[in-house]
Scaffold this motif. Structure first.
Motif, PDB file in Angstrom:
ATOM      1  N   ARG A  45      53.646  29.814 -63.431  1.00 30.59           N
ATOM      2  CA  ARG A  45      54.962  30.062 -62.865  1.00 30.59           C
ATOM      3  C   ARG A  45      56.012  29.634 -63.875  1.00 30.59           C
ATOM      4  N   ALA A  46      57.023  30.442 -64.062  1.00 27.89           N
ATOM      5  CA  ALA A  46      58.028  30.187 -65.095  1.00 27.89           C
ATOM      6  C   ALA A  46      58.668  28.821 -64.905  1.00 27.89           C
ATOM      7  N   GLY A  47      58.561  27.968 -65.936  1.00 30.42           N
ATOM      8  CA  GLY A  47      59.102  26.621 -65.904  1.00 30.42           C
ATOM      9  C   GLY A  47      58.039  25.545 -65.867  1.00 30.42           C
ATOM     10  N   GLN A  48      56.794  25.912 -65.598  1.00 25.82           N
ATOM     11  CA  GLN A  48      55.736  24.913 -65.497  1.00 25.82           C
ATOM     12  C   GLN A  48      55.328  24.378 -66.873  1.00 25.82           C
ATOM     13  N   HIS A  49      54.649  23.228 -66.856  1.00 17.72           N
ATOM     14  CA  HIS A  49      54.181  22.622 -68.097  1.00 17.72           C
ATOM     15  C   HIS A  49      52.653  22.719 -68.200  1.00 17.72           C
ATOM     16  N   LEU A  50      52.169  22.542 -69.425  1.00 21.10           N
ATOM     17  CA  LEU A  50      50.745  22.657 -69.723  1.00 21.10           C
ATOM     18  C   LEU A  50      50.200  21.302 -70.160  1.00 21.10           C
ATOM     19  N   PRO A  51      49.281  20.701 -69.402  1.00 19.49           N
ATOM     20  CA  PRO A  51      48.630  19.476 -69.880  1.00 19.49           C
ATOM     21  C   PRO A  51      47.643  19.819 -71.004  1.00 19.49           C
ATOM     22  N   ALA A 302      45.050   0.579 -65.460  1.00 16.72           N
ATOM     23  CA  ALA A 302      43.898   1.438 -65.741  1.00 16.72           C
ATOM     24  C   ALA A 302      43.585   1.447 -67.230  1.00 16.72           C
ATOM     25  N   GLU A 303      44.617   1.524 -68.073  1.00 15.09           N
ATOM     26  CA  GLU A 303      44.403   1.535 -69.517  1.00 15.09           C
ATOM     27  C   GLU A 303      43.807   0.205 -69.987  1.00 15.09           C
ATOM     28  N   SER A 304      44.260  -0.907 -69.421  1.00 13.97           N
ATOM     29  CA  SER A 304      43.712  -2.205 -69.808  1.00 13.97           C
ATOM     30  C   SER A 304      42.273  -2.371 -69.325  1.00 13.97           C
ATOM     31  N   SER A 305      41.875  -1.524 -68.361  1.00 15.83           N
ATOM     32  CA  SER A 305      40.506  -1.553 -67.851  1.00 15.83           C
ATOM     33  C   SER A 305      39.586  -0.596 -68.604  1.00 15.83           C
ATOM     34  N   GLY A 306      40.090   0.022 -69.665  1.00 20.90           N
ATOM     35  CA  GLY A 306      39.277   0.905 -70.498  1.00 20.90           C
ATOM     36  C   GLY A 306      39.325   2.367 -70.123  1.00 20.90           C
ATOM     37  N   LEU A 307      40.176   2.735 -69.173  1.00 17.89           N
ATOM     38  CA  LEU A 307      40.294   4.136 -68.779  1.00 17.89           C
ATOM     39  C   LEU A 307      41.411   4.814 -69.563  1.00 17.89           C
ATOM     40  N   THR A 308      41.391   6.142 -69.585  1.00 14.00           N
ATOM     41  CA  THR A 308      42.419   6.908 -70.293  1.00 14.00           C
ATOM     42  C   THR A 308      43.015   7.957 -69.358  1.00 14.00           C
ATOM     43  N   PRO A 309      43.777   7.534 -68.359  1.00 15.52           N
ATOM     44  CA  PRO A 309      44.398   8.512 -67.452  1.00 15.52           C
ATOM     45  C   PRO A 309      45.388   9.394 -68.202  1.00 15.52           C
ATOM     46  N   GLU A 310      45.646  10.556 -67.647  1.00 13.91           N
ATOM     47  CA  GLU A 310      46.660  11.424 -68.229  1.00 13.91           C
ATOM     48  C   GLU A 310      48.052  10.863 -67.951  1.00 13.91           C
ATOM     49  N   PHE A 311      48.962  11.094 -68.893  1.00 10.62           N
ATOM     50  CA  PHE A 311      50.347  10.708 -68.687  1.00 10.62           C
ATOM     51  C   PHE A 311      51.213  11.531 -69.622  1.00 10.62           C
ATOM     52  N   GLY A 312      52.493  11.537 -69.341  1.00 10.36           N
ATOM     53  CA  GLY A 312      53.433  12.210 -70.215  1.00 10.36           C
ATOM     54  C   GLY A 312      54.613  11.313 -70.508  1.00 10.36           C
ATOM     55  N   CYS A 313      55.586  11.313 -69.587  1.00 11.40           N
ATOM     56  CA  CYS A 313      56.824  10.574 -69.824  1.00 11.40           C
ATOM     57  C   CYS A 313      56.725   9.083 -69.553  1.00 11.40           C
ATOM     58  N   ARG A 314      55.774   8.663 -68.747  1.00 12.16           N
ATOM     59  CA  ARG A 314      55.609   7.277 -68.299  1.00 12.16           C
ATOM     60  C   ARG A 314      56.842   6.775 -67.545  1.00 12.16           C
ATOM     61  N   GLU A 315      57.609   7.689 -66.981  1.00  9.86           N
ATOM     62  CA  GLU A 315      58.816   7.309 -66.245  1.00  9.86           C
ATOM     63  C   GLU A 315      58.917   8.001 -64.885  1.00  9.86           C
ATOM     64  N   CYS A 318      57.621  13.624 -65.159  1.00  8.53           N
ATOM     65  CA  CYS A 318      56.866  14.846 -65.507  1.00  8.53           C
ATOM     66  C   CYS A 318      55.715  15.146 -64.563  1.00  8.53           C
ATOM     67  N   GLY A 319      55.172  14.143 -63.886  1.00  7.66           N
ATOM     68  CA  GLY A 319      54.069  14.371 -62.954  1.00  7.66           C
ATOM     69  C   GLY A 319      52.700  14.416 -63.595  1.00  7.66           C
ATOM     70  N   ALA A 320      52.604  14.212 -64.913  1.00  6.37           N
ATOM     71  CA  ALA A 320      51.299  14.327 -65.573  1.00  6.37           C
ATOM     72  C   ALA A 320      50.311  13.270 -65.107  1.00  6.37           C
ATOM     73  N   CYS A 321      50.813  12.107 -64.677  1.00  9.31           N
ATOM     74  CA  CYS A 321      49.914  11.017 -64.276  1.00  9.31           C
ATOM     75  C   CYS A 321      49.545  11.072 -62.795  1.00  9.31           C
ATOM     76  N   LYS A 322      49.928  12.121 -62.110  1.00 11.18           N
ATOM     77  CA  LYS A 322      49.655  12.266 -60.675  1.00 11.18           C
ATOM     78  C   LYS A 322      48.163  12.107 -60.390  1.00 11.18           C
ATOM     79  N   THR A 323      47.829  11.174 -59.503  1.00  9.90           N
ATOM     80  CA  THR A 323      46.442  10.792 -59.251  1.00  9.90           C
ATOM     81  C   THR A 323      46.161  10.775 -57.753  1.00  9.90           C
TER      82      THR A 323
END
Length: 368
Positions: A45-51, A302-315, A318-323
């Motif tokens: 959809r026009a305007g969406q982002h690509l992880p 999660a990162e300190s526990s050895g995981l690598t979740p997705e993220f983008g803006c960290r603010e 962007c919604g990239a870290c939605k879990t």
């Protein structure tokens, strides 16, 4: 916020081949992507982002980023257009070549355009913030050609210099196809090598005076994307001139999201962060970890526990870290703007919530 309902599964990673790389300006490159397996791609959809996920040398953890799809849904390939600024974008500019493989998930995001309303639309972009706006303009032009009726567009495009501004030729083509329904006002901060009328219409920053010069007294929807400072200034100018908040659709990038002027008196009480340690389970197969108030956000924990979740803006923008939230409750320690369901958590901006009755709160998230 709490949930015991299952959340929709996130799309799987899929390999895409870099089919073409184009320098759009002195600071922006476009990367055209097509499925490595040759199969089709469902339209975005026009305007969406690509992880995306970028492999790193020497066994280093892959880089997880999100970039806007900068073409309309009718385009035969996906395209991301990236300004060189930061680790991920520098890797794309300096290390990625035609033929390389990039892992991608399905496009996501709710900063999208509606082609149906009859009233005009105003689009505003600064720098590489043009990427979702360009996809939206292309989509409206496509729909205008398909249906014979196009939403009128006034597009304010701000850049620092002519050399840094991208997509001039593409915008010229969209203007020609729009049959007079697209008006483009280009703003440059520095005009040393530019000619007024040929290369730009206005010098300086986008101001309320410039908006008033080109806009009439019609009902508009406003779509805008750019750096936080630019976005906030434009938003505040629109609000001061009586534009309703619900008419302003925005996608901010950088270290902050847009601060909206909205009525909050009737909002439900917010959950409070826990002041006690909380057991956190990241997926069904893992042992619980103990989050404490000094452990930071759930993303940082999660990162300190050895995981690598997705993220983008960290603010929370962007919604990239939605879990998916399996059980328990979270509290947000900052205002967020990315849309998410009740059974999803923006883990970059959330921590375990305090329980209402003082009992121990256990939190279960579905981080892959």
């Amino acid at each position: 916020m709490s949930s015991t309902n299952p959340s929709p599964a996130r799309s799987e990673w899929r390999q895409f081949k870099v089919a073409q790389i184009v320098a759009e300006s002195a600071v922006i490159k476009s990367f055209y992507l097509e499925p490595a397996d040759g199969a089709g791609v469902a339209p975005h959809r026009a305007g969406q982002h690509l992880p995306i996920r970028l492999s790193q040398p020497d066994g280093a953890a892959p880089l997880l980023r999100t970039y806007t799809v900068s073409v309309a849904p009718s385009a035969p390939q996906l395209r991301i257009s990236v300004r060189k600024l930061g680790v991920g974008s520098s890797h794309l500019h300096d290390a990625v070549a035609v033929g390389d493989i990039i892992d991608c998930r399905a496009p996501d995001g709710d900063f999208i355009i509606d082609t149906a309303p009859a009233h005009p639309v105003v689009m505003i972009a600064a720098g590489v913030g043009i990427t979702p706006i360009l996809a939206m303009i292309g989509h409206l032009v496509d729909e205008g050609e398909r249906t014979g009726a196009m939403r009128p567009i006034t597009f304010f495009y701000a850049a620092r210099t002519k050399a840094e501004r991208g997509f001039d030729g593409e915008l010229d083509q969209l203007f020609a196809r729009s049959n007079g329904k697209l008006t483009i006002i280009r703003l440059l901060q520095e005009i040393d090598d530019a000619v007024v009328g040929a290369d730009y219409e206005e010098q300086g920053f986008l101001s309320a005076a410039v908006l008033e010069k080109y806009l009439g007294f019609q009902l508009y929807d406003f779509y805008m994307c750019g750096p936080p400072g630019f976005m906030q200034a434009v938003y505040d100018a629109l609000m001061s001139h009586g534009v309703a908040d619900q008419r302003i659709f925005a996608e901010a990038f950088g270290p902050a999201s847009l601060k909206r002027q909205i009525e909050t008196r009737s909002a439900a009480p917010k959950a409070e962060p826990s002041s006690m340690p909380v057991d956190v389970v990241f997926n069904a197969a893992s042992e619980p970890g103990i989050w404490t108030p000094g452990a930071g956000s759930l993303l940082e924990f999660a990162e300190s526990s050895g995981l690598t979740p997705e993220f983008g803006c960290r603010e929370g923008a962007c919604g990239a870290c939605k879990t998916p939230l399996v059980s328990g409750a979270v509290a947000y320690f900052r205002e967020t703007s990315a849309a998410h369901a009740d059974n999803e958590v923006l883990i970059c901006s959330a921590v375990p919530a305090a329980s209402a009755d003082g009992s121990i709160n256990k939190l279960v998230l579905a981080i892959g």
